[in-house]
Design an enzyme around this catalytic site. Structure first.
Site, mmCIF file in Angstrom:
data_model
loop_
_atom_site.group_PDB
_atom_site.id
_atom_site.type_symbol
_atom_site.label_atom_id
_atom_site.label_comp_id
_atom_site.label_asym_id
_atom_site.label_seq_id
_atom_site.Cartn_x
_atom_site.Cartn_y
_atom_site.Cartn_z
ATOM 1 N N PHE A 63 -134.609 26.495 -73.176
ATOM 2 C CA PHE A 63 -134.470 25.347 -74.076
ATOM 3 C C PHE A 63 -135.725 24.479 -74.123
ATOM 4 C CE2 PHE A 63 -129.515 25.037 -74.335
ATOM 5 C CZ PHE A 63 -129.502 26.207 -75.069
ATOM 6 N N ASP A 304 -131.940 35.897 -73.676
ATOM 7 C CA ASP A 304 -133.331 35.507 -73.433
ATOM 8 C C ASP A 304 -133.847 34.703 -74.622
ATOM 9 O OD1 ASP A 304 -135.797 35.172 -72.253
ATOM 10 O OD2 ASP A 304 -136.499 37.214 -72.632
ATOM 11 N N HIS A 308 -140.226 29.672 -80.253
ATOM 12 C CA HIS A 308 -141.641 29.335 -80.423
ATOM 13 C C HIS A 308 -141.838 28.785 -81.829
ATOM 14 C CE1 HIS A 308 -142.911 31.169 -76.675
ATOM 15 N NE2 HIS A 308 -142.300 32.300 -76.998
#
Length: 423
Positions: A63, A304, A308
Site C-alpha cells: 500500500f 502482490d 506504480h
C-alpha cells in the site's frame, strides 16, 4: 440488521455449499437459515444467483504508505481491496521508513483504523532490509505485527535466516520470503529466455529462484518454523516445496494470479505492465503452477498488489519498476482461468483466498458460521465484465480491456456494506 436472501453460501472451512439466507446483526453473523423479509431489517440484499463467500484475504499487498503515497496509500489501497471482494489484507514492510520499528508500525495502525476493511501489517525480518541484523521480533509481535518479511529483497545470509526461523518458531509467527538470488539476476522483471533474447535483455534465470527456495525449505525442515514462499513462479521451485512438505516441513506457498494467467510472451504485448519480480516465465512453468494449485502444493493465491505511477511504468523496460496492481482482478482471474477452465472448483479457489491465508497468519477469519465476524463477499460467478476504472490510485495492470468472468457485487466487512457494485 442486514438480511441476505437466497444466496449460494460456499464456506471452504466446513465445505458447506447450499442456498440459504443470512442475517447479520451488528458485526456478527446472527443466523443462517430461511427467514421472512420484515421491517426489522435495515438492509435487504437479494442474492439469488449469487455466491456468498467469506471475505477474501490477501496476505501480500503493497500500500506504499508511508513514503510512496503518490503510488497508493492505505485508504486507496483499502478501497481497491474492497472493490475486489477483500475484507482483510496484510501489507508488506518495504515502505519508507521500513516497518522495522514501533513508530512506523503505529503510524500504519492508526491510519488503518480509517479504512473500511482490516488492514494488517507484516514487519521486516532484518533492520533496514540490510540482511545483516534481525529486528526485535518479539517486541514487534507484541506491538501487533503478524509476521515478518523482507519482501522485495532476498536475504542471503543463511545463518541469519536460520536464527530468524528459530525465533519465529518460538513466537508462532510466519516468515515470508522473496526468493531470488541477485547474483544470478542480470535484469529483474523479465525471464531469461526466448522473449528476453528477442528484446536484447539479459533477464532473471529461474535457477535464481530455485536455489533460494531449496535453501529455505531445508532450513524450515531443520528448525520446524512456519514459512511462506512468496509468489512462486518456477516449476523446479514448486518441486522443491513439494519435496520439503513430504519430508515434514511446515511450508506454505503462494501464487499470484498473473503467474497462473500469463507467460513471458505477454511481455511483448504488455511491455512494462508485464514486468514483475519474479518474472512471468514459460508456459511450462505456468502449467506447473496450476498443477500445484490443484494438488495443494500451493495453498494460497495472493496478489502482490504493487502500484506504480504511470510515469514510472512509461520508462524504458530495464529502467521501469517491477510490479502490477491486482486486488480488483484477482477473484475474476481465478474464476476465469482456473474454475471456468476446469482446473479447480470454486470451493477450492475460495479456500485458497480465504481460510488458507487466515491459517497462515493465525487469523480468526475466513469462515461463515453463526457467531463469526460478518466478513463476506457476494459475487456473480458467471457475470462478464471488462477490466477498467480502478479504485486504486494506480492503473499498472496488463489486464486492462480484458473480459473476465466473476463480478463482485457486495463486500461486507465487520457487518457493514463497504462496497456495492453500481453497474
Amino acid at each position: 440488521m442486514i438480511l441476505i436472501k437466497q444466496g449460494r453460501l460456499i464456506n471452504p472451512k466446513t465445505k458447506r455449499d447450499e442456498v440459504v439466507d443470512i442475517v447479520i446483526k451488528e458485526d456478527k453473523i446472527y443466523k443462517i437459515g430461511n427467514f421472512e423479509q420484515t421491517d426489522e431489517y435495515e438492509y435487504i440484499i437479494d442474492a439469488r444467483g449469487l455466491v456468498i463467500s467469506p471475505g477474501l484475504i490477501d496476505v501480500h499487498v503493497h500500500f506504499r504508505d508511508p513514503g510512496f503515497t503518490y503510488k497508493e496509500d492505505i485508504l486507496t489501497g483499502a478501497n481497491s481491496a474492497q472493490k475486489g471482494g477483500f475484507t482483510t489484507v496484510v501489507c508488506m514492510a518495504n515502505t519508507n521508513p521500513i516497518v522495522d520499528n514501533e513508530e512506523t508500525l503505529n503510524y500504519i495502525k492508526e491510519k488503518s483504523k480509517l479504512a473500511d476493511i482490516n488492514v494488517l501489517q507484516a514487519a521486516a525480518i532484518t533492520k533496514g532490509f540490510n540482511g545483516k541484523e534481525l529486528v526485535d521480533m518479539k517486541k514487534l509481535k507484541e506491538a501487533g505485527v503478524l509476521g515478518f518479511t523482507d519482501d522485495g529483497l532476498p536475504i542471503m545470509n543463511s545463518k541469519l535466516i536460520m536464527d530468524a526461523m528459530v525465533i519465529a518458531k518460538e513466537l508462532d509467527v510466519v516468515l515470508s520470503f522473496h526468493e531470488e538470488d541477485p547474483n544470478l539476476v542480470e535484469n529483474p522483471g523479465i525471464n531469461e529466455g526466448e522473449v528476453s533474447k528477442k528484446l536484447g535483455i539479459e533477464g532473471a534465470i529461474s535457477v535464481a529462484e530455485d536455489v533460494m527456495v531449496a535453501r529455505d525449505c531445508m532450513l524450515a525442515l531443520k528448525t520446524g518454523a512456519k514459512i511462506n514462499i512468496q509468489h512462486i513462479s518456477s516449476k523446479v521451485a514448486i518441486d522443491m516445496v513439494r519435496l520439503a512438505k513430504s519430508l515434514g516441513a511446515n511450508i506454505y506457498a503462494e501464487a499470484s494470479p498473473h503467474h497462473f494467467s500469463l507467460t513471458e510472451k505477454d511481455v511483448l504485448k504488455f511491455g512494462t505492465n508485464a514486468k514483475m519480480n519474479p518474472p512471468l516465465r514459460t508456459e511450462e512453468d505456468r502449467n506447473k503452477i496450476i498443477e500445484a494449485l490443484k494438488d495443494d502444493t500451493i495453498e494460497i493465491i495472493a496478489t502482490d498488489h504493487a502500484p506504480h505511477s504511470q510515469d514510472e511504468k512509461d520508462r524504458e523496460f530495464v529502467n521501469a519498476p517491477s510490479g502490477i496492481i491486482g486486488l480488483e482482478t484477482s477473484l475474476a482471474l481465478g474464476i476465469t482461468n482456473l474454475v471456468k477452465k476446469g482446473h479447480i472448483s470454486i470451493m477450492k479457489l475460495l479456500e485458497k483466498m480465504t481460510i488458507k491465508p487466515a491459517e497462515l497468519y493465525n487469523l480468526d477469519s475466513g469462515n461463515i458460521q453463526e457467531g463469526s465476524l460478518a466478513d463476506l463477499v457476494i459475487f456473480n460467478m458467471d457475470e462478464e465484465w471488462v477490466v477498467k476504472d480502478f479504485a486504486s490510485k494506480a492503473t499498472n495492470s496488463p489486464f486492462i480491456g480484458e473480459t473476465l468472468h466473476g463480478k463482485v457485487k457486495y463486500t461486507i466487512c465487520n457487518g457493514k456494506v463497504v462496497y456495492k457494485d453500481e453497474n
